[in-house]
Design a protein around this motif. Sequence first.
Motif, short mmCIF file in Angstrom:
data_model
loop_
_atom_site.label_atom_id
_atom_site.label_comp_id
_atom_site.label_asym_id
_atom_site.label_seq_id
_atom_site.Cartn_x
_atom_site.Cartn_y
_atom_site.Cartn_z
N PRO A 59 42.29 37.76 40.80
CA PRO A 59 41.40 38.59 41.64
C PRO A 59 42.03 39.94 41.98
CG PRO A 59 41.36 36.32 42.38
CD PRO A 59 42.45 36.40 41.34
N GLY A 60 43.37 39.98 42.01
CA GLY A 60 44.08 41.24 42.29
C GLY A 60 44.20 42.15 41.08
N GLY A 61 43.73 41.68 39.90
CA GLY A 61 43.72 42.52 38.71
C GLY A 61 44.92 42.38 37.80
N LYS A 62 45.79 41.37 38.06
CA LYS A 62 46.95 41.16 37.18
C LYS A 62 46.61 40.19 36.05
CE LYS A 62 50.69 41.93 40.51
NZ LYS A 62 51.58 41.18 41.41
N ARG A 63 47.09 40.49 34.84
CA ARG A 63 46.90 39.61 33.70
C ARG A 63 47.81 38.41 33.83
NH1 ARG A 63 49.70 39.16 28.73
NH2 ARG A 63 48.40 39.03 26.85
N MET A 64 47.26 37.20 33.76
CA MET A 64 48.09 36.00 33.86
C MET A 64 48.91 35.83 32.59
SD MET A 64 45.51 33.33 35.78
CE MET A 64 46.82 32.15 36.08
N SER A 65 50.18 35.41 32.72
CA SER A 65 51.02 35.25 31.53
C SER A 65 50.67 33.98 30.77
CB SER A 65 52.50 35.24 31.93
OG SER A 65 52.80 34.17 32.80
N VAL A 66 50.09 32.99 31.44
CA VAL A 66 49.63 31.77 30.78
C VAL A 66 48.27 32.05 30.15
CG1 VAL A 66 49.04 29.34 31.12
CG2 VAL A 66 50.87 30.38 32.49
N ALA A 67 48.09 31.67 28.89
CA ALA A 67 46.78 31.80 28.23
C ALA A 67 45.99 30.51 28.47
CB ALA A 67 46.95 32.06 26.74
N MET A 68 44.68 30.65 28.71
CA MET A 68 43.89 29.48 29.11
C MET A 68 42.57 29.39 28.37
SD MET A 68 44.42 29.62 33.25
CE MET A 68 46.07 29.46 33.94
N THR A 69 42.08 28.15 28.24
CA THR A 69 40.69 27.91 27.87
C THR A 69 40.30 26.57 28.49
OG1 THR A 69 39.05 27.95 26.10
CG2 THR A 69 41.11 26.79 25.63
N ASN A 70 39.07 26.14 28.26
CA ASN A 70 38.56 24.93 28.91
C ASN A 70 37.71 24.11 27.96
OD1 ASN A 70 39.03 25.36 32.01
ND2 ASN A 70 38.20 27.32 31.31
N CYS A 71 37.58 22.80 28.29
CA CYS A 71 36.52 21.99 27.71
C CYS A 71 36.00 21.06 28.81
CB CYS A 71 37.00 21.22 26.47
SG CYS A 71 38.40 20.14 26.76
N GLY A 72 34.81 20.50 28.56
CA GLY A 72 34.18 19.68 29.60
C GLY A 72 32.94 20.38 30.14
N GLU A 73 32.31 19.74 31.12
CA GLU A 73 31.05 20.28 31.67
C GLU A 73 31.26 21.62 32.36
OE1 GLU A 73 29.15 17.29 34.21
OE2 GLU A 73 30.04 15.83 32.84
N VAL A 74 32.42 21.76 33.01
CA VAL A 74 32.73 23.03 33.67
C VAL A 74 34.15 23.47 33.34
CG1 VAL A 74 31.08 22.81 35.58
CG2 VAL A 74 33.37 21.84 35.82
N GLY A 75 34.38 24.77 33.42
CA GLY A 75 35.70 25.31 33.13
C GLY A 75 36.17 26.23 34.23
N TRP A 76 37.52 26.32 34.39
CA TRP A 76 38.11 27.15 35.43
C TRP A 76 38.18 28.60 34.93
CZ3 TRP A 76 42.65 30.06 36.35
CH2 TRP A 76 42.91 30.33 37.70
N ILE A 77 37.70 29.50 35.76
CA ILE A 77 37.59 30.92 35.43
C ILE A 77 38.27 31.74 36.52
CG2 ILE A 77 35.91 32.81 35.20
CD1 ILE A 77 33.86 30.61 34.30
N SER A 78 38.94 32.82 36.10
CA SER A 78 39.47 33.76 37.09
C SER A 78 39.16 35.18 36.61
CB SER A 78 40.98 33.57 37.23
OG SER A 78 41.51 34.55 38.10
N ASP A 79 38.71 36.00 37.52
CA ASP A 79 38.52 37.43 37.23
C ASP A 79 38.54 38.19 38.55
OD1 ASP A 79 36.00 37.07 38.38
OD2 ASP A 79 34.96 37.01 36.46
N ARG A 80 38.16 39.47 38.52
CA ARG A 80 38.21 40.28 39.74
C ARG A 80 37.34 39.70 40.86
NH1 ARG A 80 41.37 45.03 39.14
NH2 ARG A 80 41.03 45.03 41.39
N MET A 81 36.36 38.86 40.45
CA MET A 81 35.46 38.28 41.46
C MET A 81 36.04 37.03 42.12
SD MET A 81 32.04 38.84 39.19
CE MET A 81 31.18 37.47 39.95
#
Length: 218
Positions: A59-81
């Motif tokens: 949310p603070g605008g920094k790029r996370m060093s860990v790369a991520m993706t998801n599977c399943g009904e819902v996935g975890w998301i992070s962005d400026r919001m």
Amino acid sequence: MTLDLFGNHTTDDIANPHADTLGPGASVLRGFARSRLAVLQADIDAVIAQAPLRHWLTPGGKRMSVAMTNCGEVGWISDRMGYRYGTHDPLSKQPWPAMPASFVALAREASEAVGYRNFAPDACLINRYTLDARLTLHQDRDERELGAPIVSVSLGLPATFLWGGLQRGDRTRRVRLEPGDVVVWGGPSRLVYHGIASVEGSFDAQAVRYNLTFRQAR
Ligand code: MD3
Ligand code: FE
């Protein structure tokens, strides 16, 4: 320092090879997924082919060093919001890929092995760590169902996991997580601060660590 069933050095003082206790409600199942690593990795690769790994912005605008993706009904998301769970991949606008059967079975069997009866995760976060990636101390508190456990599975390079307390400033313990280790976190440990201090490896062929985190988010 102790040796587990498979002759690996562990940082735990308890000799039970089936489930070492990290804290109340937190159990390490050393090597629980070892015989399934090849199948799990093939299924990770198939998910990544549908929903590529990406570096979320905090949310603070920094790029996370860990790369991520998801599977399943819902996935975890992070962005400026902010941090949240969503049904669709913001990159492809498609639903997240389904959870592979190998993932569902492993999450169920690991949680049952430490006494949770009907764990039905709707979210699986896939984290990929290169040698320079870190995950700073945080709590997992974006899930609606804080009564359900979290199951995590380590693959690839070993890592030093930080296990803290319920306050950010509490002292942390360092726990080595090896490929095939499965950890189940629930009860009083569900909101413990934790992170990944480092990933251990040399600049050679398999220079990444993967972690699967199964959660009941909704
Ligand atoms: C302890 N991942 O994605 S898994 C995360 O290895 C995360 O990728 C780390 O922390 C990783 O949020 C650690 C272990 C883990 C996961 C959830 C927990 C430990 C936890 C929730 C509560 C307490
Ligand atoms: Fe976490």
